[in-house]
Write a protein that holds these residues in place. Structure first.
Motif, PDB file in Angstrom:
ATOM      1  N   PHE A   2      -0.347  -9.170  14.367  1.00 61.71           N
ATOM      2  CA  PHE A   2       0.147  -9.277  12.998  1.00 61.71           C
ATOM      3  C   PHE A   2       1.000  -8.055  12.685  1.00 61.71           C
ATOM      4  CE2 PHE A   2      -0.474  -8.386   8.449  1.00 61.71           C
ATOM      5  CZ  PHE A   2       0.108  -9.529   7.933  1.00 61.71           C
ATOM      6  N   ILE A   3       2.205  -8.288  12.195  1.00 61.32           N
ATOM      7  CA  ILE A   3       3.097  -7.186  11.835  1.00 61.32           C
ATOM      8  C   ILE A   3       3.164  -7.128  10.315  1.00 61.32           C
ATOM      9  CG2 ILE A   3       5.440  -6.304  11.914  1.00 61.32           C
ATOM     10  CD1 ILE A   3       5.758  -7.661  14.612  1.00 61.32           C
ATOM     11  N   ARG A   4       2.867  -5.960   9.808  1.00 61.71           N
ATOM     12  CA  ARG A   4       2.878  -5.755   8.348  1.00 61.71           C
ATOM     13  C   ARG A   4       4.063  -4.877   7.992  1.00 61.71           C
ATOM     14  NH1 ARG A   4      -0.501  -1.906   4.852  1.00 61.71           N
ATOM     15  NH2 ARG A   4      -0.059  -2.706   2.798  1.00 61.71           N
ATOM     16  N   ARG A   5       4.855  -5.357   7.068  1.00 67.18           N
ATOM     17  CA  ARG A   5       6.018  -4.593   6.630  1.00 67.18           C
ATOM     18  C   ARG A   5       5.571  -3.596   5.556  1.00 67.18           C
ATOM     19  NH1 ARG A   5      11.962  -6.096   6.486  1.00 67.18           N
ATOM     20  NH2 ARG A   5      11.245  -7.596   7.997  1.00 67.18           N
ATOM     21  N   LEU A   6       5.991  -2.359   5.687  1.00 70.20           N
ATOM     22  CA  LEU A   6       5.631  -1.327   4.729  1.00 70.20           C
ATOM     23  C   LEU A   6       6.729  -1.162   3.689  1.00 70.20           C
ATOM     24  CD1 LEU A   6       4.190   1.449   7.073  1.00 70.20           C
ATOM     25  CD2 LEU A   6       2.926  -0.153   5.650  1.00 70.20           C
ATOM     26  N   TYR A   7       6.295  -1.018   2.458  1.00 68.38           N
ATOM     27  CA  TYR A   7       7.198  -0.756   1.348  1.00 68.38           C
ATOM     28  C   TYR A   7       6.756   0.542   0.679  1.00 68.38           C
ATOM     29  CZ  TYR A   7       8.566  -5.613   1.957  1.00 68.38           C
ATOM     30  OH  TYR A   7       9.003  -6.791   2.462  1.00 68.38           O
ATOM     31  N   PRO A   8       7.197   1.680   1.189  1.00 71.10           N
ATOM     32  CA  PRO A   8       6.676   2.966   0.682  1.00 71.10           C
ATOM     33  C   PRO A   8       6.974   3.198  -0.793  1.00 71.10           C
ATOM     34  CG  PRO A   8       8.471   3.318   2.248  1.00 71.10           C
ATOM     35  CD  PRO A   8       8.165   1.864   2.261  1.00 71.10           C
ATOM     36  N   ILE A   9       8.103   2.752  -1.287  1.00 69.19           N
ATOM     37  CA  ILE A   9       8.428   2.981  -2.695  1.00 69.19           C
ATOM     38  C   ILE A   9       7.463   2.210  -3.586  1.00 69.19           C
ATOM     39  CG2 ILE A   9      10.180   2.623  -4.485  1.00 69.19           C
ATOM     40  CD1 ILE A   9      12.279   3.212  -2.326  1.00 69.19           C
ATOM     41  N   ARG A  10       7.182   0.948  -3.249  1.00 66.88           N
ATOM     42  CA  ARG A  10       6.261   0.137  -4.035  1.00 66.88           C
ATOM     43  C   ARG A  10       4.843   0.718  -3.972  1.00 66.88           C
ATOM     44  NH1 ARG A  10       5.850  -5.812  -2.166  1.00 66.88           N
ATOM     45  NH2 ARG A  10       8.093  -5.606  -2.407  1.00 66.88           N
ATOM     46  N   GLU A  11       4.432   1.171  -2.793  1.00 70.27           N
ATOM     47  CA  GLU A  11       3.097   1.743  -2.656  1.00 70.27           C
ATOM     48  C   GLU A  11       2.984   3.062  -3.421  1.00 70.27           C
ATOM     49  OE1 GLU A  11       2.189   1.845   1.497  1.00 70.27           O
ATOM     50  OE2 GLU A  11       2.421  -0.318   1.684  1.00 70.27           O
ATOM     51  N   ASN A  12       4.043   3.869  -3.418  1.00 73.27           N
ATOM     52  CA  ASN A  12       4.031   5.110  -4.194  1.00 73.27           C
ATOM     53  C   ASN A  12       3.970   4.818  -5.688  1.00 73.27           C
ATOM     54  OD1 ASN A  12       4.067   6.758  -1.964  1.00 73.27           O
ATOM     55  ND2 ASN A  12       6.277   7.101  -2.007  1.00 73.27           N
ATOM     56  N   ALA A  13       4.679   3.785  -6.133  1.00 71.77           N
ATOM     57  CA  ALA A  13       4.659   3.424  -7.549  1.00 71.77           C
ATOM     58  C   ALA A  13       3.261   2.986  -7.966  1.00 71.77           C
ATOM     59  CB  ALA A  13       5.672   2.319  -7.831  1.00 71.77           C
ATOM     60  N   ALA A  14       2.582   2.231  -7.110  1.00 73.28           N
ATOM     61  CA  ALA A  14       1.214   1.801  -7.422  1.00 73.28           C
ATOM     62  C   ALA A  14       0.272   3.003  -7.494  1.00 73.28           C
ATOM     63  CB  ALA A  14       0.722   0.805  -6.381  1.00 73.28           C
ATOM     64  N   ARG A  18      -1.861   4.461 -10.798  1.00 70.50           N
ATOM     65  CA  ARG A  18      -3.304   4.753 -10.811  1.00 70.50           C
ATOM     66  C   ARG A  18      -3.578   6.192 -11.242  1.00 70.50           C
ATOM     67  NH1 ARG A  18      -4.813   3.177  -5.119  1.00 70.50           N
ATOM     68  NH2 ARG A  18      -2.874   2.072  -4.942  1.00 70.50           N
ATOM     69  N   VAL A  19      -2.748   7.138 -10.787  1.00 71.81           N
ATOM     70  CA  VAL A  19      -2.922   8.544 -11.171  1.00 71.81           C
ATOM     71  C   VAL A  19      -2.673   8.711 -12.672  1.00 71.81           C
ATOM     72  CG1 VAL A  19      -1.971  10.873 -10.903  1.00 71.81           C
ATOM     73  CG2 VAL A  19      -2.438   9.482  -8.894  1.00 71.81           C
ATOM     74  N   ASN A  20      -1.619   8.064 -13.192  1.00 74.87           N
ATOM     75  CA  ASN A  20      -1.334   8.127 -14.632  1.00 74.87           C
ATOM     76  C   ASN A  20      -2.493   7.567 -15.435  1.00 74.87           C
ATOM     77  OD1 ASN A  20       1.135   9.291 -14.233  1.00 74.87           O
ATOM     78  ND2 ASN A  20       2.287   7.391 -14.440  1.00 74.87           N
ATOM     79  N   SER A  21      -3.040   6.453 -15.000  1.00 73.59           N
ATOM     80  CA  SER A  21      -4.180   5.842 -15.686  1.00 73.59           C
ATOM     81  C   SER A  21      -5.372   6.789 -15.698  1.00 73.59           C
ATOM     82  CB  SER A  21      -4.546   4.531 -15.003  1.00 73.59           C
ATOM     83  OG  SER A  21      -5.692   3.970 -15.586  1.00 73.59           O
TER      84      SER A  21
END
Length: 163
Positions: A2-14, A18-21
């Motif tokens: 299984f190959i998973r594509r990484l989206y670093p910008i989206r993961e950083n935004a998430a 969470r940190v802001n919350s």
């Protein structure tokens, strides 16, 4: 495999969300909750500060705070304003769905410039706004100086230099 594509910008935004919350929850320090709504704790009233040349004026928004529940003091060139907005217990039986107003005590401190006359302070409270007027010392008042005019000790020094 299984190959998973990484989206670093989206993961950083998430992660940032969470940190802001987390910090928003932490900012509600000392607050007690009832049915998930904030009903007690501390709050920080908004303040406007301006200097009109003759005096420094502070306006604090403290709606719902009774005049006798506000304590204003000046000590060591520090202005302190303390107070408390009390939660009315009789309204507790009204079966609120949501309580968003902050209740509890507050404390704001402001360092005063040396130019302020700590003995000449006025305070008024109207429509939930506390207005403090701190007059400046006479020596700190702005004054216009004419070109060619020599004043005080500088006049004697200038005359001695010219001689």
């Amino acid at each position: 495999m299984f190959i998973r594509r990484l989206y670093p910008i989206r993961e950083n935004a998430a992660l940032q969300s969470r940190v802001n919350s987390f910090f928003q929850d932490l900012a509600k320090e000392g607050s007690a909750t009832e049915n998930g709504s904030e009903v007690a704790g501390t709050f920080v009233p908004a303040v406007d500060i301006y200097d009109n040349g003759e005096k420094v004026v502070l306006k604090l928004e403290i709606p719902g705070v009774k005049e006798e529940d506000v304590d204003i003091r000046i000590e060591n060139q520090t202005l302190s304003v303390r107070g408390e907005r009390k939660y009315e217990a009789e309204e507790k039986q009204e079966n609120f769905q949501r309580v968003e107003r902050h209740y509890g005590s507050f404390h704001r401190s402001f360092s005063l410039p040396i130019s302020v006359d700590a003995e000449n302070v006025g305070a008024t409270y109207e429509a939930g706004v506390l207005k403090l007027e701190l007059k400046k010392k006479a020596s700190a008042q702005p004054r216009q100086i004419k070109i060619g005019a020599v004043v005080g000790a500088a006049a004697g020094a200038a005359a001695g230099v010219a001689a």
